[in-house]
Write a protein that holds these residues in place. Sequence first.
Motif, PDB file in Angstrom:
ATOM      1  N   THR A 160       0.851  -1.194   0.000  1.00  0.00           N
ATOM      2  CA  THR A 160       0.000   0.000   0.000  1.00  0.00           C
ATOM      3  C   THR A 160       0.882   1.238   0.000  1.00  0.00           C
ATOM      4  OG1 THR A 160      -1.759  -1.127   1.210  1.00  0.00           O
ATOM      5  CG2 THR A 160      -1.799   1.274   1.220  1.00  0.00           C
ATOM      6  N   VAL A 161       0.657   2.099  -0.975  1.00  0.00           N
ATOM      7  CA  VAL A 161       1.430   3.333  -1.104  1.00  0.00           C
ATOM      8  C   VAL A 161       0.460   4.507  -1.038  1.00  0.00           C
ATOM      9  CG1 VAL A 161       2.973   4.671  -2.574  1.00  0.00           C
ATOM     10  CG2 VAL A 161       3.157   2.184  -2.519  1.00  0.00           C
ATOM     11  N   LYS A 162       0.819   5.529  -0.271  1.00  0.00           N
ATOM     12  CA  LYS A 162      -0.018   6.721  -0.146  1.00  0.00           C
ATOM     13  C   LYS A 162       0.687   7.917  -0.780  1.00  0.00           C
ATOM     14  CE  LYS A 162      -2.220   5.236   4.159  1.00  0.00           C
ATOM     15  NZ  LYS A 162      -2.493   5.591   5.579  1.00  0.00           N
ATOM     16  N   GLY A 163      -0.122   8.858  -1.278  1.00  0.00           N
ATOM     17  CA  GLY A 163       0.487  10.023  -1.899  1.00  0.00           C
ATOM     18  C   GLY A 163      -0.518  11.115  -2.194  1.00  0.00           C
ATOM     19  N   LEU A 164      -0.062  12.125  -2.902  1.00  0.00           N
ATOM     20  CA  LEU A 164      -0.879  13.280  -3.264  1.00  0.00           C
ATOM     21  C   LEU A 164      -0.896  13.424  -4.776  1.00  0.00           C
ATOM     22  CD1 LEU A 164       0.542  15.830  -0.662  1.00  0.00           C
ATOM     23  CD2 LEU A 164      -1.553  14.481  -0.466  1.00  0.00           C
ATOM     24  N   GLY A 165      -2.085  13.701  -5.310  1.00  0.00           N
ATOM     25  CA  GLY A 165      -2.201  13.878  -6.748  1.00  0.00           C
ATOM     26  C   GLY A 165      -3.641  14.094  -7.146  1.00  0.00           C
ATOM     27  N   TYR A 166      -3.974  13.874  -8.395  1.00  0.00           N
ATOM     28  CA  TYR A 166      -5.333  14.049  -8.867  1.00  0.00           C
ATOM     29  C   TYR A 166      -6.233  12.944  -8.326  1.00  0.00           C
ATOM     30  CZ  TYR A 166      -3.642  17.572 -12.109  1.00  0.00           C
ATOM     31  OH  TYR A 166      -3.094  18.696 -12.645  1.00  0.00           O
ATOM     32  N   PRO A 167      -7.466  13.278  -7.922  1.00  0.00           N
ATOM     33  CA  PRO A 167      -8.371  12.258  -7.366  1.00  0.00           C
ATOM     34  C   PRO A 167      -8.979  11.370  -8.444  1.00  0.00           C
ATOM     35  CG  PRO A 167      -9.476  14.376  -7.485  1.00  0.00           C
ATOM     36  CD  PRO A 167      -8.048  14.622  -7.912  1.00  0.00           C
ATOM     37  N   ASN A 168      -9.563  10.261  -7.963  1.00  0.00           N
ATOM     38  CA  ASN A 168     -10.345   9.361  -8.816  1.00  0.00           C
ATOM     39  C   ASN A 168      -9.544   8.823 -10.002  1.00  0.00           C
ATOM     40  OD1 ASN A 168     -12.608   9.918  -7.172  1.00  0.00           O
ATOM     41  ND2 ASN A 168     -13.018  11.771  -8.366  1.00  0.00           N
ATOM     42  N   GLY A 169      -8.399   8.300  -9.723  1.00  0.00           N
ATOM     43  CA  GLY A 169      -7.597   7.744 -10.797  1.00  0.00           C
ATOM     44  C   GLY A 169      -6.718   6.607 -10.301  1.00  0.00           C
ATOM     45  N   LYS A 170      -5.850   6.111 -11.164  1.00  0.00           N
ATOM     46  CA  LYS A 170      -4.958   5.009 -10.829  1.00  0.00           C
ATOM     47  C   LYS A 170      -3.533   5.367 -11.222  1.00  0.00           C
ATOM     48  CE  LYS A 170      -8.504   1.462 -11.458  1.00  0.00           C
ATOM     49  NZ  LYS A 170      -8.896   0.235 -12.201  1.00  0.00           N
ATOM     50  N   LEU A 171      -2.596   4.664 -10.586  1.00  0.00           N
ATOM     51  CA  LEU A 171      -1.187   4.923 -10.851  1.00  0.00           C
ATOM     52  C   LEU A 171      -0.438   3.600 -10.845  1.00  0.00           C
ATOM     53  CD1 LEU A 171       0.878   7.322 -11.096  1.00  0.00           C
ATOM     54  CD2 LEU A 171       1.321   6.961  -8.676  1.00  0.00           C
ATOM     55  N   LEU A 172       0.432   3.397 -11.806  1.00  0.00           N
ATOM     56  CA  LEU A 172       1.252   2.194 -11.860  1.00  0.00           C
ATOM     57  C   LEU A 172       2.611   2.509 -11.246  1.00  0.00           C
ATOM     58  CD1 LEU A 172       1.586  -0.717 -12.807  1.00  0.00           C
ATOM     59  CD2 LEU A 172       2.426   0.179 -14.994  1.00  0.00           C
ATOM     60  N   ILE A 173       2.980   1.749 -10.208  1.00  0.00           N
ATOM     61  CA  ILE A 173       4.239   1.965  -9.498  1.00  0.00           C
ATOM     62  C   ILE A 173       5.086   0.702  -9.600  1.00  0.00           C
ATOM     63  CG2 ILE A 173       5.281   2.436  -7.243  1.00  0.00           C
ATOM     64  CD1 ILE A 173       2.829   3.985  -6.499  1.00  0.00           C
ATOM     65  N   PHE A 174       6.387   0.881  -9.810  1.00  0.00           N
ATOM     66  CA  PHE A 174       7.317  -0.246  -9.885  1.00  0.00           C
ATOM     67  C   PHE A 174       8.305  -0.143  -8.734  1.00  0.00           C
ATOM     68  CE2 PHE A 174      11.269  -2.199 -11.422  1.00  0.00           C
ATOM     69  CZ  PHE A 174      10.806  -3.474 -11.702  1.00  0.00           C
ATOM     70  N   VAL A 175       8.435  -1.228  -7.949  1.00  0.00           N
ATOM     71  CA  VAL A 175       9.374  -1.271  -6.831  1.00  0.00           C
ATOM     72  C   VAL A 175      10.555  -2.139  -7.237  1.00  0.00           C
ATOM     73  CG1 VAL A 175       9.698  -1.877  -4.418  1.00  0.00           C
ATOM     74  CG2 VAL A 175       7.506  -0.967  -5.182  1.00  0.00           C
ATOM     75  N   GLN A 176      11.741  -1.591  -7.146  1.00  0.00           N
ATOM     76  CA  GLN A 176      12.944  -2.273  -7.609  1.00  0.00           C
ATOM     77  C   GLN A 176      13.839  -2.646  -6.433  1.00  0.00           C
ATOM     78  OE1 GLN A 176      15.098   0.050 -10.415  1.00  0.00           O
ATOM     79  NE2 GLN A 176      16.614  -1.523 -10.857  1.00  0.00           N
ATOM     80  N   LYS A 177      14.414  -3.808  -6.482  1.00  0.00           N
ATOM     81  CA  LYS A 177      15.321  -4.246  -5.435  1.00  0.00           C
ATOM     82  C   LYS A 177      16.509  -3.290  -5.348  1.00  0.00           C
ATOM     83  CE  LYS A 177      18.337  -8.031  -4.003  1.00  0.00           C
ATOM     84  NZ  LYS A 177      18.870  -9.375  -4.317  1.00  0.00           N
TER      85      LYS A 177
END
Length: 206
Positions: A160-177
């Motif tokens: 679970t990642v929290k943040g600030l940005g435009y509402p009502n949308g989705k974001l693709l996040i990549f976590v790298q070792k």
Amino acid sequence: MVNVNTGGQAINAAVSQINFDNQKLDIVSVGYSQSIFNLWTDEPSYSNAAGTVRFSGGLPSPGFTGVSGAIVRMTFRSKAAGQAAIAFTSGSVLANDGKGTNILDNLKGAFFTIIAAVESAKPPAAPSPTPSALQAAGQPVSIPIITDWPKELEEGSALTVKGLGYPNGKLLIFVQKGSEDPVITLQKPFLPGFTACGPKMCPTKA
């Protein structure tokens, strides 16, 4: 304004008391700098608590003759909506005849209707532009800011990642070792406080 019409006769003095509705009105000031009188046995005064104004003044011979002689100017402030009366409760106008003859014929007050102020409606706030609208207009879309994420994650747990940005949308996040911070690789409309991906999509172990 308190005015006097002498009816063609010369006058040299006047005395009066005025009552007003102090539930609806307050007196702000009483002025007599432009009065036809320049001698005062009782200078104009008022009491908002009692709702009264009083004065007693005059002028030397030959006195004053006219249809609208200013005596006292009263400035009122409204306190409440409704009807308010201003009335003379007593008075006399004395002729300049050496006898002080009272030639007062009548006293005319005033009646006011006070209307409550109406607040003007505030215009509706302009809606914030959506990311798709900005893109359609050729405007850049701000990159969301990640504010919180777990430093450790057990196998099989959702990230679970929290943040600030435009509402009502989705974001693709990549976590790298080996990287301390999550990396945004593809931006779409962003929803604060979302579950970005599961452990299979965003592995935290080699």
